[in-house]
Write an enzyme that holds these catalytic residues in place. Sequence first.
Site, short mmCIF file in Angstrom:
data_model
loop_
_atom_site.label_atom_id
_atom_site.label_comp_id
_atom_site.label_asym_id
_atom_site.label_seq_id
_atom_site.Cartn_x
_atom_site.Cartn_y
_atom_site.Cartn_z
N ILE A 1 89.16 -28.46 -43.56
CA ILE A 1 89.07 -29.25 -44.79
C ILE A 1 88.28 -28.47 -45.84
CG2 ILE A 1 88.17 -31.39 -45.79
CD1 ILE A 1 88.51 -32.69 -43.05
N GLY B 1 91.90 -32.81 -39.40
CA GLY B 1 90.63 -33.47 -39.13
C GLY B 1 89.44 -32.54 -39.00
N GLU B 2 89.68 -31.24 -38.80
CA GLU B 2 88.57 -30.32 -38.57
C GLU B 2 87.83 -30.02 -39.87
OE1 GLU B 2 91.58 -29.99 -37.61
OE2 GLU B 2 91.75 -29.37 -35.51
N ALA B 3 86.50 -30.09 -39.83
CA ALA B 3 85.69 -29.93 -41.02
C ALA B 3 85.87 -28.56 -41.68
CB ALA B 3 84.21 -30.14 -40.68
#
Length: 270
Positions: free
Chosen positions: A159, A154-156
């Site tokens: 990603i 989920g961490e930008a």
Amino acid sequence: MHFFAFDLDLTDEEQRLLTSIRERKVKLLQEIQELKNEIADITNEMEAIDVSEDSKNNPKNKQMSIGKKKFNMDPKKGIEYLIENKLLPNEAEEVAKFLYQGEGLNKTAIGDYLGERHDFNISVLKAFVNLHEFGDMILVQALRQFLWSFRLPGEAQKIDRMMECFAERYCELNQEVFTSTDTCYVLSFAIIMLNTSLHNPSVKDKPTVERFISMNRGINDGGDLPAELLTSLYDSIKKEPFKIPEDDGNDLMHTFFNPDKEGWLWKQGT
């Protein structure tokens, strides 16, 4: 390097609610970590007993099984255990093969390990992506394969690193498709966002193919991608959403509609 901005105009009440949610989340994460540590201690004790009882019968197989269990609970410790017991060479390419084969491994744990920013993990990520064969695939097909091999964290920033590696690999194998890896990167995110918009029930305003084409104008080094290409990508996602491993099919959507992220994920250049 790419980064993300999260912006929403929130009322004071909404801001207080968001702050409260974050505080509860931090507390819950701490409690979860404490429980995981307790479970890990108990598991280690039980496994130590099992190993001693089974040491005469395939000890390496037993250690491999233990290593995979450790990995699923704590990816870093699991890999360290396998390397220390000489079940896995301390080489990024070999660790990548182990994760790519994925036998007995939790795909969320794989994604967590690949997303870490340590030099070794980044080398493993690059080697992992290079194990994928995206040649002669349209972009959406390559994304389907890639996003099935692990659970996207989920961490930008995680990603971001993963999608940069994906774009580099895709362009390496399909050099005639895009003028730059940055075009592939931006379009890949646009496809993921389209998947969310079309298939998340909470999104009421479903984008049309014309809107999708309009949103992607100028991303090809200032030029436009062929409308036929964008239309085929749109039709593919509309017909079949991304299949996400080990969940109910909505986890990727939650990644982009997470309460602790204040809005959409948007890629911005430096």
